[in-house]
Enzyme design. Structure first.
Site, mmCIF file in Angstrom:
data_model
loop_
_atom_site.group_PDB
_atom_site.id
_atom_site.type_symbol
_atom_site.label_atom_id
_atom_site.label_comp_id
_atom_site.label_asym_id
_atom_site.label_seq_id
_atom_site.Cartn_x
_atom_site.Cartn_y
_atom_site.Cartn_z
ATOM 1 C CG ASP A 7 39.771 -27.325 60.885
ATOM 2 O OD1 ASP A 7 39.607 -26.526 61.826
ATOM 3 O OD2 ASP A 7 40.013 -26.989 59.707
ATOM 4 C CG ASN B 25 38.880 -22.923 63.536
ATOM 5 O OD1 ASN B 25 39.410 -23.959 63.088
ATOM 6 N ND2 ASN B 25 39.568 -22.018 64.168
ATOM 7 C CG ASP C 249 42.336 -23.314 61.565
ATOM 8 O OD1 ASP C 249 42.074 -24.551 61.586
ATOM 9 O OD2 ASP C 249 42.798 -22.731 62.557
ATOM 10 C CG ASP D 65 39.515 -26.800 66.208
ATOM 11 O OD1 ASP D 65 38.604 -27.558 66.607
ATOM 12 O OD2 ASP D 65 39.473 -26.193 65.122
ATOM 13 C CG ASP E 277 52.224 -35.064 75.546
ATOM 14 O OD1 ASP E 277 53.270 -35.260 76.187
ATOM 15 O OD2 ASP E 277 51.931 -35.673 74.502
ATOM 16 C CG ASP F 169 57.747 -35.045 75.817
ATOM 17 O OD1 ASP F 169 57.443 -35.926 74.998
ATOM 18 O OD2 ASP F 169 58.632 -34.192 75.603
ATOM 19 C CD GLU G 201 58.507 -40.029 75.138
ATOM 20 O OE1 GLU G 201 58.600 -40.284 73.945
ATOM 21 O OE2 GLU G 201 59.001 -38.996 75.647
ATOM 22 C CG HIS H 78 53.209 -38.456 68.621
ATOM 23 N ND1 HIS H 78 53.042 -39.169 69.789
ATOM 24 C CD2 HIS H 78 54.145 -37.534 68.882
ATOM 25 C CE1 HIS H 78 53.830 -38.680 70.716
ATOM 26 N NE2 HIS H 78 54.517 -37.689 70.201
ATOM 27 C CG ASP H 79 57.332 -39.682 68.931
ATOM 28 O OD1 ASP H 79 57.290 -38.649 68.241
ATOM 29 O OD2 ASP H 79 57.340 -39.669 70.175
#
Ligand code: NOJ
Length: 552
Positions: A20, A22, A24, A28, A97, A198, A257, A335-336
């Site tokens: 990150d 910035n 928040d 990013d 992606d 995807d 994928e 990530h799955d």
């Protein structure tokens, strides 16, 4: 023709969780750019970025509402242009992606389609049925039916394979095919080096009038994959798309994928003569053994062992069948699914030896951010952190069987995909150098893994990955043939040969000392995880250890 991606070593970045810049709480693009030196040090040469387009974030970016702009939480188009430039300057390729099976319901095409049933965009999506009655019993991957009533009350329903806020595009419509090609070419023209396509295997659906047969035909939704996965029209519609891209950008990597693709379909999807993808990611590697699970409640989120024999069979079949066709992708997590160090590796030694086992095979490694540190899944202590109804159902079922909520949450933390998307840990400070704000994903870190401790420790898993990737880049491991030795379930041993060069990768899968007979004597130790002894052609591997030996 030779391509850069024949030698790709991919690092998968989940941008929301990487860095990150910035403060928040959300990672990013500028954060990713700041960390390029780290990626160079690790030794990867390609990055796959999970989606960064404008999105309501129902599915963390896989619900795109504008393909031509960057989500404001991640940055701006200028940041993206700078990132592409910075990657290229650093000698790193970038693969984005590309979500092509569905859009967000907030996408202007869908908004138009529901505002006016006569809109040109109505046929961009799949509407069917009358009187709000579901046209069939097909079930969504995210639970419930694939059908959702048209929100403006026409009585029709629209089709969504994933969340109801992610309507499927109608690829039967040539305008859709044209529009999606336009999006792809827009990004390639910006200079990116490839696309991860995807869920492309789902773009074609069978005749919508058919129910998927079930025992009592009670119309309950059932995930009917044969009706919406890998149908022949997938190839028919993807071919002109891929051909056009290759004509315009011959060096673009098309990485599909193909979660449920069998190896034979992978051949179809990647054989040069078919003009489709260069390589695919299957989810079929990891056959699980559920014999240790408790039958008195739902198995869905109970931890399971990897069935090592089936795993070996899967690997050899993919290695062998794709020889001369395309490169298999090599990975342990994404990530799955849960992280390697949570799901499969019993300890640090095994996290290393499994990496050695996987990535030195023939193919393209895909390393999931943080894996190189031994990062584990976060632990969630409340059901709502999972943001997934199926976890609530699992907890209910476990409680009915006498388990506590906490026990059920522990199991779900070990097996669910969301806790695998935790912040990258750069140091030991509060926020782990990822952010100084509250991270978008909030869970307990259960490991000590972090970059600043590992980077200067020559015995760290990070430095092990560096050595592993150096070895992977050698001619032998890039181009050598692959031969799996016949061993029992306690070990995984293969040879790579190229001319006079030869190496053996021998990994113990067992908690006991394991002996392996190897066909010839190897003299040089190239890489080691744990401990071993060698006497002539007999290797003894300590629990979960692995070694790479070579000879010239
Ligand atoms: C596959 C992606 O990897 C997954 O995270 C996503 O939910 C679905 N496709 C839908 O886009």
């Amino acid at each position: 023709m030779k391509h850069w991606y024949d030698h790709a070593i991919i690092y998968q970045i989940y941008p929301k969780s990487f860095q990150d810049s910035n403060n928040d709480g959300i990672g990013d693009l500028n954060g990713v750019r700041e960390r390029i030196p780290y990626l160079q040090k690790l030794g990867i040469n390609t990055v796959w970025l999970n989606p960064v387009f404008v999105s309501p974030q129902v599915d963390n970016g896989y619900d795109v509402s504008n393909y031509f702009a960057i989500d404001p939480h991640m940055g701006t188009m200028e940041d993206m242009d700078n990132l592409i430039k910075a990657f290229h300057k650093a000698g790193i390729h970038i693969v984005m992606d590309f979500v092509l099976n569905h859009t967000s319901d907030q996408h202007p095409w869908f908004q138009d389609a529901i505002k006016d049933p006569n809109s040109l965009y109505r046929d961009y999506y799949i509407f069917a049925g009358k009187n709000n009655k579901r046209p069939n019993n097909w079930g969504s991957f995210f639970g419930g039916s694939v059908w959702e009533p048209d929100p403006v009350g026409t009585g029709e329903s629209y089709f969504h394979l994933f969340d109801k806020r992610m309507p499927d595009l109608n690829w039967r419509n040539p305008e859709v095919r044209h529009s999606m090609l336009e999006v792809a070419e827009y990004w390639l023209a910006k200079g990116i080096d490839g696309l991860r396509l995807d869920a492309f295997i789902h773009i074609a659906k069978a005749d919508l009038r058919q129910n998927f047969p079930t025992e009592d035909n009670d119309n309950q939704p059932v995930v009917a994959e044969p009706f919406f996965a890998n149908l022949p029209q997938v190839q028919k519609w993807m071919r002109p798309f891929c051909e056009q891209i290759k004509q315009d950008y011959p060096d673009a990597l098309l990485l599909g994928e193909a979660a449920s693709a069998s190896v034979n379909l992978a051949v179809d999807y990647t054989a040069k003569r078919n003009h489709l993808m260069d390589s695919v990611i299957t989810f079929r590697y990891f056959t699980e053994d559920d014999s240790q699970t408790d039958p008195s409640f739902s198995k869905q989120y109970q931890p399971k062992q990897l069935d090592m024999t089936a795993f070996k069979q899967n690997q050899i079949v993919w290695q062998q069948t794709l020889t001369g066709i395309s490169q298999p992708t090599l990975y342990w997590n994404n990530h799955d699914m849960p992280r390697l160090a949570t799901r499969f590796a019993k300890n640090d030694t095994q996290a290393r030896s499994l990496a050695m086992l996987m990535y030195l095979q023939r193919g393209i490694p895909i390393i999931y951010y943080g894996e190189e540190l031994g990062l584990k899944n976060l632990e969630f202590t409340k059901a709502d952190q999972f943001k997934d109804k199926s976890v609530n159902n699992f907890i209910k079922s476990a409680e009915q069987a006498g388990k506590s909520e906490q026990e059920a949450l522990e199991m779900a933390s070990l097996t669910h995909k969301l806790p695998a998307r935790g912040p990258m840990t750069w140091n030991n400070a509060k926020g782990n150098g990822f952010t100084t704000a509250k991270p978008w994903i909030n869970g307990k870190k259960v490991d000590q893994a972090n970059v600043s401790d590992e980077i200067n420790d020559k015995n760290s898993i990070f430095n092990f990955y560096r050595e592993l990737l150096t070895l992977k880049k050698t001619n032998l491991f890039q181009n050598g043939s692959y031969y799996l030795l016949a061993t029992d379930k306690n070990s995984y041993v293969y040879e790579r040969d190229l001319g006079t060069e030869s190496a053996i990768v021998a990994v113990s899968l067992s908690a006991e000392k394991t002996k392996v007979d190897i066909p010839q004597e190897y003299v040089n130790e190239e890489l080691m995880a744990g401990e071993y002894q060698k006497k002539g052609k007999e290797l003894t591997l300590m629990p979960y250890s692995g070694v790479v030996l070579s000879r010239k």
